[in-house]
Design an enzyme around this catalytic site. Structure first.
Site, PDB file in Angstrom:
ATOM      1  N   PHE A  45      -5.629  36.572  43.299  1.00 32.37           N
ATOM      2  CA  PHE A  45      -4.286  36.045  43.584  1.00 32.37           C
ATOM      3  C   PHE A  45      -4.285  34.524  43.637  1.00 32.37           C
ATOM      4  O   PHE A  45      -3.255  33.890  43.445  1.00 32.37           O
ATOM      5  CB  PHE A  45      -3.749  36.641  44.893  1.00 32.37           C
ATOM      6  CG  PHE A  45      -4.255  35.986  46.136  1.00 32.37           C
ATOM      7  CD1 PHE A  45      -3.662  34.824  46.607  1.00 32.37           C
ATOM      8  CD2 PHE A  45      -5.328  36.510  46.845  1.00 32.37           C
ATOM      9  CE1 PHE A  45      -4.129  34.204  47.752  1.00 32.37           C
ATOM     10  CE2 PHE A  45      -5.792  35.901  47.986  1.00 32.37           C
ATOM     11  CZ  PHE A  45      -5.200  34.741  48.442  1.00 32.37           C
ATOM     12  N   LYS A  46      -5.431  33.933  43.875  1.00 31.19           N
ATOM     13  CA  LYS A  46      -5.480  32.481  44.022  1.00 31.19           C
ATOM     14  C   LYS A  46      -5.179  31.737  42.732  1.00 31.19           C
ATOM     15  O   LYS A  46      -4.996  30.523  42.756  1.00 31.19           O
ATOM     16  CB  LYS A  46      -6.835  32.061  44.581  1.00 31.19           C
ATOM     17  CG  LYS A  46      -7.078  32.632  45.967  1.00 31.19           C
ATOM     18  CD  LYS A  46      -8.379  32.165  46.567  1.00 31.19           C
ATOM     19  CE  LYS A  46      -8.523  32.593  48.018  1.00 31.19           C
ATOM     20  NZ  LYS A  46      -9.014  33.985  48.154  1.00 31.19           N
ATOM     21  N   ASP A  47      -5.103  32.466  41.623  1.00 38.18           N
ATOM     22  CA  ASP A  47      -4.714  31.825  40.355  1.00 38.18           C
ATOM     23  C   ASP A  47      -3.379  31.098  40.479  1.00 38.18           C
ATOM     24  O   ASP A  47      -3.208  30.016  39.928  1.00 38.18           O
ATOM     25  CB  ASP A  47      -4.590  32.883  39.248  1.00 38.18           C
ATOM     26  CG  ASP A  47      -5.948  33.290  38.682  1.00 38.18           C
ATOM     27  OD1 ASP A  47      -6.865  32.448  38.661  1.00 38.18           O
ATOM     28  OD2 ASP A  47      -6.077  34.451  38.245  1.00 38.18           O
TER      29      ASP A  47
END
Ligand SMILES: *Cc1c(COP(=O)(O)O)cnc(C)c1O
Length: 429
Positions: free
Chosen positions: A106-108
């Site tokens: 999700f950190k993308d």
């Protein structure tokens, strides 16, 4: 929009300065001076907005006039170049899949948004910012990919040697260009301590150091988009919505609380943790005691002193009673996590990786108290990133997605670092 330091409300800076500095000079986290509530109509009509339009409406007030509308729209388009599906897992339980981006974590989203903001702010300058990031697993890969080739930014990633998965390690050590990976002889907390020390080190001031951990507002705030996407998908069920976030540094869940402050009708938050139970203990005892981190199978959440917790306390004015009305937090062991992965797979065929399974456990526990609700967990990484755990416990073989395949044959390049003085020497080179 102005941001103040949580250590001193009188210290205020612009969005741009907050992004470039990462942390305030007094080491406080930055916090928005005001939170703009969006009109009811936006929520009533949300299904008519694209994901990019939703993102623009949410984030624009936090950016103000510091990035022109057209540029901000472009940044959002480049940030959100993938889907956020909501998948049914169980009766009244859904998984919001945040892992369809370039590094399947999700950190993308935060990494891509922050890198592009920084590139915009550096557009006419000749200076280079050095982004330092300590990672327990997923942040490093997302930041490496999100910042690759961005002009005016060097990225230095610190990761604990032998404590990240093979795929995670490849994602952060194989890109080259403006990305350097430092392999630290220690645990995640040692990496984080070195980064903190470097920020305080006056010999390094000229390096324009900044952080790409979720303490940086440009990494953290875009995470609120996810909760709007879940709402958009689940609104038609017309029931109170509970969300469970597998939590480590508590950036994601804190962004969810911001989403609620903006007006998103979420009824309850669950911060689900592994054995690193600082926040569950705080809720149980009213006393916050940071602890050394413990290694678990959900290693991206192995954090003993969650950095965003002070922001959550600010959002609730340090009022424990108000906080507990909206918020629960539960801790689960690795054995419970493995059992949950098996149970989910057996009943629905859904493959959850360890972080998602921790989120599932917290959600199920909370929903016992709210029979009439619908819940969604955030599935924060693709199972392939934790295949060492997932494949044996479920007895399956996972297909390798193209995003991952592309790093598997590349060669790892890292620099081994044993202590702070070696790290400093590296930065001064
Ligand atoms: C970073 C991460 C988390 C924890 O998110 P926080 O915002 O730090 O609470 C959970 N799962 C995965 C896979 C992560 O990479």
């Amino acid at each position: 929009m102005q941001y103040y330091s949580l250590n001193n409300p009188n210290h205020k800076v612009s969005f741009q300065e907050a992004v470039i500095q990462g942390l305030a000079p007094d080491r406080g986290l930055y916090f928005p001076e005001s939170i703009t509530v969006l009109p009811n109509d936006f929520f009533n009509q949300i299904e008519n907005y694209s994901n990019q339009e939703i993102a623009f409406n949410c984030i624009q007030p936090f950016v103000g006039d510091e990035i022109p509308t057209e540029v901000l729209k472009q940044i959002i388009a480049e940030t959100l170049c993938f889907d956020f599906p909501v998948v049914a897992v169980d009766e009244n339980i859904y998984s919001l899949e945040l892992f369809h981006g370039p590094t399947m974590a999700f950190k993308d989203v935060g990494a891509r948004f922050m890198s592009r903001c920084l590139a915009y702010f550096n557009r006419d300058k000749n200076q280079t910012n050095t982004v330092l990031v300590a990672t327990s697993g997923d942040t490093g890969g997302a930041v490496a990919s999100g910042f690759l080739g961005v002009k005016g930014v060097d990225v230095v990633i610190l990761y604990p040697s032998g404590k990240v998965s093979d795929i995670q390690e490849r994602q952060l050590t194989t890109l080259g260009q403006n990305i350097t990976a430092l392999e630290i002889d220690g645990v995640f907390d040692d990496c984080q301590d070195m980064v903190k020390k470097a920020f305080l080190d006056e010999d390094l001031t000229y390096k324009n150091l900044t952080s790409a951990n979720s303490i940086n507002i440009a990494r953290w705030l875009p995470q609120m988009f996810y909760f709007f996407y879940a709402y958009k998908a689940l609104k038609k069920l017309n029931k109170p919505l509970i969300t469970s976030c597998p939590s480590g540094n508590f950036g994601n869940i804190c962004a969810g609380i911001i989403a609620k402050k903006i007006g998103l009708p979420l009824s309850h938050f669950v911060a689900s943790t592994n054995a690193n139970d600082t926040v569950p203990q705080f809720l149980a005892t009213g006393k916050y005691t940071a602890k050394p981190s413990v290694a678990t199978i959900s290693n991206a959440m192995d954090v003993g002193n969650p950095s965003n917790f002070v922001r959550i306390q600010e959002l609730y004015n340090n009022d424990l009673n108000a906080f507990q009305k909206d918020f629960s937090s539960y801790s689960f062991t690795d054995d419970e996590t493995l059992e949950a992965m098996k149970l989910i797979h057996k009943t629905s065929g859904y493959v959850a990786e360890p972080h998602g399974a921790v989120g599932y456990l917290g959600l199920v526990k909370e929903m016992e108290k709210h029979q009439d609700s619908v819940g969604f967990l955030l599935e924060t990484a693709h199972p392939i990133k934790f295949l060492d755990v997932v494949e044996p416990v479920l007895g399956i073989q996972l297909a390798v997605p193209t995003q991952i395949e592309s790093v598997l044959n590349k060669e790892k390049v890292s620099i081994k670092i044993a202590n702070y003085s070696e790290f400093k020497k590296f930065l001064l080179q």
